[in-house]
Design a protein around this motif. Structure first.
Motif, PDB file in Angstrom:
ATOM      1  N   GLY A 168      -1.670  10.222  -2.825  1.00  0.00           N
ATOM      2  CA  GLY A 168      -0.496   9.459  -3.220  1.00  0.00           C
ATOM      3  C   GLY A 168      -0.406   8.118  -2.512  1.00  0.00           C
ATOM      4  O   GLY A 168      -1.326   7.681  -1.820  1.00  0.00           O
ATOM      5  N   SER A 169       0.735   7.482  -2.658  1.00  0.00           N
ATOM      6  CA  SER A 169       0.949   6.141  -2.123  1.00  0.00           C
ATOM      7  C   SER A 169       1.283   6.199  -0.630  1.00  0.00           C
ATOM      8  O   SER A 169       2.091   7.012  -0.196  1.00  0.00           O
ATOM      9  N   TYR A 170       0.646   5.348   0.150  1.00  0.00           N
ATOM     10  CA  TYR A 170       0.878   5.238   1.589  1.00  0.00           C
ATOM     11  C   TYR A 170       0.829   6.599   2.296  1.00  0.00           C
ATOM     12  O   TYR A 170       1.808   7.034   2.899  1.00  0.00           O
ATOM     13  N   ALA A 184       0.579  14.129   3.418  1.00  0.00           N
ATOM     14  CA  ALA A 184       1.942  13.633   3.242  1.00  0.00           C
ATOM     15  C   ALA A 184       1.889  12.196   2.741  1.00  0.00           C
ATOM     16  O   ALA A 184       1.475  11.293   3.465  1.00  0.00           O
ATOM     17  N   ASN A 185       2.312  11.980   1.504  1.00  0.00           N
ATOM     18  CA  ASN A 185       2.289  10.657   0.882  1.00  0.00           C
ATOM     19  C   ASN A 185       3.678  10.027   0.991  1.00  0.00           C
ATOM     20  O   ASN A 185       4.604  10.406   0.276  1.00  0.00           O
ATOM     21  N   GLY A 191      10.530   5.821  -3.061  1.00  0.00           N
ATOM     22  CA  GLY A 191      11.053   6.660  -4.128  1.00  0.00           C
ATOM     23  C   GLY A 191      10.045   7.491  -4.878  1.00  0.00           C
ATOM     24  O   GLY A 191      10.428   8.269  -5.765  1.00  0.00           O
ATOM     25  N   ASN A 192       8.763   7.359  -4.567  1.00  0.00           N
ATOM     26  CA  ASN A 192       7.744   8.148  -5.257  1.00  0.00           C
ATOM     27  C   ASN A 192       6.877   8.925  -4.272  1.00  0.00           C
ATOM     28  O   ASN A 192       5.667   9.049  -4.445  1.00  0.00           O
ATOM     29  N   ALA A 193       7.506   9.473  -3.249  1.00  0.00           N
ATOM     30  CA  ALA A 193       6.789  10.239  -2.240  1.00  0.00           C
ATOM     31  C   ALA A 193       6.346  11.585  -2.812  1.00  0.00           C
ATOM     32  O   ALA A 193       6.924  12.090  -3.788  1.00  0.00           O
ATOM     33  N   SER A 194       5.325  12.166  -2.168  1.00  0.00           N
ATOM     34  CA  SER A 194       4.806  13.450  -2.634  1.00  0.00           C
ATOM     35  C   SER A 194       3.967  14.083  -1.541  1.00  0.00           C
ATOM     36  O   SER A 194       3.712  13.482  -0.491  1.00  0.00           O
ATOM     37  N   ILE A 195       3.544  15.297  -1.783  1.00  0.00           N
ATOM     38  CA  ILE A 195       2.578  15.986  -0.925  1.00  0.00           C
ATOM     39  C   ILE A 195       1.413  16.421  -1.795  1.00  0.00           C
ATOM     40  O   ILE A 195       1.610  17.061  -2.833  1.00  0.00           O
ATOM     41  N   THR A 196       0.210  16.047  -1.383  1.00  0.00           N
ATOM     42  CA  THR A 196      -0.995  16.401  -2.129  1.00  0.00           C
ATOM     43  C   THR A 196      -1.677  17.591  -1.477  1.00  0.00           C
ATOM     44  O   THR A 196      -1.842  17.628  -0.253  1.00  0.00           O
TER      45      THR A 196
END
Length: 378
Positions: A168-170, A184-185, A191-196
């Motif tokens: 994900g981003s950053y 941990a992204n 606003g578009n955080a996620s966990i891969t």
């Protein structure tokens, strides 16, 4: 203080967060994990043009060596913004954001073996390898996240790129557990955080999103649960107060429908060891006193503690073998923290009584522990 050998009780507890591989080296020997010291990863201060550094605290001598990498390498600096470090096998790895590099050193001497430029054509490339953030290791590979949105899997023998994973981003913190890579992204809190989750055996990926995954920074896995430190979001002007920071838990059994809950509210830094998560909270814009919490993952209960001698905490760490608690802090300058001066570290026992202190470099950010194995004969 001396080196710490892992007891059976601690080994069983530590298995919740890490996997141990104790290969026998002979019919009358066995391998015992040993902790010899603590490293303080000091980011420096890029605004004041102060390079990052590494402070090493030796358990045998009870002495701290500042700028330990420089001392071992003829005065060479690591560069701006040292982010993370890790001992794995006979090497010690140092992640430096401003240099886009991982410095590979001899674990005993800290002598430089190789500098891995993640923006090089043989690694991730100029865009994808920029600003390395965090590091973990497993199965003779190190895994490094970058703000380019990738994780690099690098062979620890020849330092070649084994695989690059688009995440994900950053991305920030990452860990390997049961052949899965968890990332941990943060999305920079936009606003578009996620966990891969990456299955390292099949290279298949799954992305977890939830309204409570806002700005994840650190991640750990224990049993059937994922734990992550989230910075939350910052409110409007003029205070820009930080909201919804804390440690959160995800039920990792049924990932088709995840359940997220807060286990430590208002946390902004965490450390995991054995069956415990230790955290403190200094949310931006808050005037509340610093809150220190220990959370027991086995019971689901938390309790507060108050460490002596800390006004402006900066980082927290737990020696995985002894259970000693390390808290790094800034020196006070009037009513503010002095982020351009050397910091210090206090050491606490299991009862949270202070048992030691030492100076460290500018901008203490993380801890790494000098854990290795010794062969015991019987």
């Amino acid at each position: 203080m001396k080196k710490y050998l892992l007891s059976l009780a601690v080994l069983m507890s530590a298995a919740l967060f890490t996997a141990c591989n104790n290969d026998s080296s002979g019919p009358n020997t066995y391998e015992v994990p040993v902790s010899n010291g603590a490293y303080v990863v000091c980011s420096g201060n890029s605004y004041s043009s102060i390079p990052g550094s590494l402070t090493y605290y030796d358990y045998f001598t009870e002495k701290a060596t500042q700028k330990a990498f420089s001392a071992a390498n003829s005065g060479a600096n690591l560069g701006m913004t040292v982010n993370d470090a890790l001992r794995y096998g006979d090497k010690f790895y140092i992640v430096v954001d401003g240099e886009n590099s991982v410095f590979v050193t001899n674990a005993k001497t800290l002598k430089l073996i190789q500098r891995i430029d993640l923006t090089s054509a043989t690694m991730l490339g100029e865009a994808d390898g920029v600003s390395p953030r965090r590091i973990t290791a497993a199965e003779n590979k190190i895994y490094v996240s970058t703000y380019g949105g990738y994780v690099a899997a690098i062979d620890t023998l020849n330092f070649s790129l084994v695989k690059k994973y688009k995440v994900g981003s950053y991305p920030e913190g990452l860990t390997v557990y049961n052949s899965f890579l968890f990332v941990a992204n943060s999305d920079w809190g936009s606003g578009n955080a996620s966990i891969t989750l990456i299955d390292l055996t099949s290279d298949t990926e799954k992305t977890l999103t939830d309204e409570n995954i806002r700005n994840p920074q650190e991640i750990a896995v224990a049993g059937n649960y994922i734990y992550y430190l989230d910075y939350g979001q910052f409110g409007p002007a003029p205070t820009y107060a930080q909201e919804n920071a804390g440690v959160y838990q995800i039920n990792a059994v049924n990932l088709s429908s995840i359940s997220v809950k807060s286990v430590i509210p208002n946390a902004t830094s965490m450390a995991c060891a054995g069956s415990k998560i230790y955290a403190f909270g200094t949310p931006y814009g808050s005037t509340d006193p610093v809150a220190y919490t220990v959370y027991d993952i086995q019971t689901g209960l938390s309790s507060k503690f108050t460490p002596e001698g800390i006004e402006y905490p900066a980082a927290i760490g737990i020696d995985p073998l002894s259970g000693s608690l390390y808290i790094a802090a800034y020196q006070p300058a009037g009513s503010y923290a002095d982020t351009s001066a050397d910091g210090f570290v206090n050491i606490y026992n299991a009862s949270f009584s202070k048992v030691g202190t030492f100076s460290c470099g500018v901008g203490p950010a993380r801890f790494a522990f000098n854990v290795t194995t010794e062969t015991i004969k019987y």
